[in-house]
Design an enzyme around this catalytic site. Structure first.
Site, PDB file in Angstrom:
ATOM      1  N   LYS A 215       0.908  -1.184  -0.021  1.00  0.00           N
ATOM      2  CA  LYS A 215       0.115  -0.080  -0.049  1.00  0.00           C
ATOM      3  C   LYS A 215       1.119   1.328  -0.056  1.00  0.00           C
ATOM      4  CE  LYS A 215      -3.697   1.845   2.942  1.00  0.00           C
ATOM      5  NZ  LYS A 215      -4.690   1.649   4.050  1.00  0.00           N
TER       6      LYS A 215
ATOM      7  N   SER B  61      -9.362  -0.835   7.497  1.00  0.00           N
ATOM      8  CA  SER B  61      -8.793  -0.911   6.155  1.00  0.00           C
ATOM      9  C   SER B  61      -8.226  -1.818   5.398  1.00  0.00           C
ATOM     10  CB  SER B  61      -7.796   0.505   6.048  1.00  0.00           C
ATOM     11  OG  SER B  61      -8.719   1.757   6.006  1.00  0.00           O
TER      12      SER B  61
ATOM     13  N   SER C  59      -9.355   1.675   3.186  1.00  0.00           N
ATOM     14  CA  SER C  59      -8.695   2.397   2.346  1.00  0.00           C
ATOM     15  C   SER C  59      -7.669   1.534   1.633  1.00  0.00           C
ATOM     16  CB  SER C  59      -7.769   3.447   3.176  1.00  0.00           C
ATOM     17  OG  SER C  59      -7.000   2.852   4.156  1.00  0.00           O
TER      18      SER C  59
HETATM   19  N1  GLN Z   1     -13.223   3.824   7.029  1.00  0.00           N
HETATM   20  C1  GLN Z   1     -12.110   3.915   7.872  1.00  0.00           C
HETATM   21  C2  GLN Z   1     -11.800   5.316   7.762  1.00  0.00           C
HETATM   22  O1  GLN Z   1     -12.288   5.871   6.940  1.00  0.00           O
HETATM   23  C3  GLN Z   1     -10.967   3.058   7.649  1.00  0.00           C
HETATM   24  C4  GLN Z   1      -9.635   3.893   7.929  1.00  0.00           C
HETATM   25  C5  GLN Z   1      -8.431   3.007   7.919  1.00  0.00           C
HETATM   26  O2  GLN Z   1      -8.378   1.906   8.519  1.00  0.00           O
HETATM   27  N2  GLN Z   1      -7.532   3.556   7.502  1.00  0.00           N
HETATM   28  O3  GLN Z   1     -11.266   6.073   8.763  1.00  0.00           O
END
Ligand code: GLN
Length: 463
Positions: A60, A159, A135
């Site tokens: 990532k 995420s 994400s």
């Molecule tokens: N949906 C969560 C957010 O928007 C997930 C974020 C993450 O785990 N980086 O913060």
């Protein structure tokens, strides 16, 4: 395994080339080396005895890999090339694996679709109109499309697990602190951890075992306890009161509970009323930490710098205005708001108290159950347009995943099947350092975790 020949096939396939929208950057020369059977140049130390010798993987793009870009899906870091490599990646490289690309993400990890990336849009390999989740959506997509056997992501509030479920692969969010965060670009430090996405449990386990452990470069990293929780699973907790699930998710829960019973597990219903406060507590703490962590992007040391003559303050403002997307700006504003003197007690301090209560509730729950089975997300991958969840609904939907981040406990998402052409997934959660118990829990479910392949899938990395 002849990965060189396999790569030739991957690169030759138009289908797979289209799927490269999940990559922000691919290391063409490294892939070319592999194609030329020049393993020495490609891997540096070709030692077939290493556990992951010559295995390609993707990372990532908020995790540093030397000489690769480190964009975080943001315009503010679009041109940044990392001068160093994250510890987690280094450990995998020491085991013989090689990074071949950086994957797309919601800007700085903020989102649930990867459509918040300021750089490009990535599609779900199962259905190009659907989002791949977020994400770590790019990492889930390259794994699901068969472009790499595994990829790294980061999980701050879900995420790794949510995109894994959206794309039909396995996704582990380890215990907080068990994997070094050195080289992970900070969003909400007290919640996040580097995780693994892969197409099978064994690969997740191998990669996790190689990455985990204390690191001198991250003082919050933890050594694995000498006596980690036993692997044994006798009782499985299920949450009472999970209303509002889409029908395929509800069906998956029912079927998985049946399969667990058949495998000899006792099911206990758990009352966790604190879970109602997961989303407000998560977004209060995550945005507060984000507002502090993202203060480093000023245009002074690195990244984008707006061309402004008036003075430093104006330059910083113009840089941040041009470099950050709307979701990032919203979260920085929210974070500074909840931290303002006068409001701190009302929001931030309260959220921390809720966090402690949630952690205590999980501690108590694990006295009754060895693992907890839970949905990952109330829906399958959403289709862009009419089917899409609003940004607010997306945040509310984080309630099943963010609980594990607030409690710091491990959680493992696994695919249970396909409905309406899109994958369905659930997760197991366990006490700190019980990752191997979670792997074993999934291994009890051979029938509900089939190896799924989207149409046109070509496991190109393997001959
Ligand atoms: N949906 C969560 C957010 O928007 C997930 C974020 C993450 O785990 N980086 O913060």
């Amino acid at each position: 395994m002849d990965i060189l020949q396999s790569w030739r096939r991957v690169l030759a396939s138009d289908d797979n080339r289209r799927r490269y929208d999940a990559y922000i950057e691919r290391w063409e020369s490294r892939i070319a080396c592999l194609l030329e059977r020049d393993l020495t140049r490609a891997t540096g130390t070709p030692d077939a005895a290493l556990p992951l010798s010559g295995i390609p993987f993707a990372v990532k793009d908020n995790i540093a890999v030397r000489d690769f870009h480190l964009t975080c899906g943001s315009k503010i870091l679009q041109n940044l090339v990392s001068p160093y490599t994250a510890t987690a990646v280094k450990r995998l490289e020491a085991a013989g694996a090689r990074v071949i690309g950086k994957t797309n993400l919601d800007e700085f990890g903020m989102g649930s679709s990867t459509d918040n990336s300021a750089l490009q849009r990535s599609n779900n390999p199962w259905n190009a109109s659907a989002v791949c989740g977020g994400s770590s959506g790019g990492s889930a997509a390259v794994v699901a499309a068969g472009l790499v056997p595994f990829a790294l992501g980061s999980d701050t509030g879900g995420s790794v697990r949510q995109p894994a479920s959206f794309c039909g692969c396995f996704g582990l969010k380890p215990t907080w602190g068990s994997v070094s965060r050195f080289g992970l670009v900070a969003y909400a430090s007290s919640l996040e951890v580097i995780g693994v996405l892969a197409r099978d449990v064994d690969t997740v386990e191998t990669v996790y075992d190689l990455m985990a452990g204390a690191d001198d470069l991250d003082q919050s990293s933890l050594a694995r306890p000498a006596a980690p929780p036993a692997r044994e699973i006798r009782t499985v907790g299920v949450l009472r009161g999970t209303a509002g699930l889409a029908a395929p998710i509800e069906a998956a829960c029912r079927n998985t509970i049946d399969a667990l019973k058949q495998s000899g597990c006792e099911i206990v219903e758990l009352e966790l009323p604190m879970l109602e406060y997961v989303v407000p507590a998560y977004y209060t703490i995550a945005t507060a930490e984000a507002s502090a962590n993202l203060a480093r992007y000023t245009g002074i040391r690195y990244g984008l710098r707006a061309a402004v003559d008036e003075g430093q303050e104006q330059m910083v403002a113009a840089t941040r205005n041009a470099g950050f997307g709307d979701e990032v700006k919203l979260r920085i504003l929210l974070g500074t708001y909840v931290l303002r003197s006068g409001f701190q007690d009302q929001y931030y301090v309260r959220a921390q108290k809720i966090r402690t209560a949630i952690r205590n509730a999980f501690d108590a729950a694990f006295q009754q159950a060895d693992v907890i089975l839970s949905p990952v997300y109330p829906t399958q991958a959403f289709v862009r347009g009419a089917g899409e969840l609003s940004p607010f609904a997306q945040k509310l939907a984080d309630r099943f995943t963010a609980s594990a981040n607030l409690a710091g406990i491990p959680a493992f998402a696994f695919p249970t099947g396909v409905a309406d052409g899109l994958p369905v997934g659930l997760q197991f959660m366990g006490p700190p350092f019980a990752e191997h118990r979670l792997f074993d829990a999934v291994r009890r479910l051979p029938d509900v975790a089939p190896l799924m392949r989207p149409d046109g899938y070509d496991e190109g990395w393997r001959s």
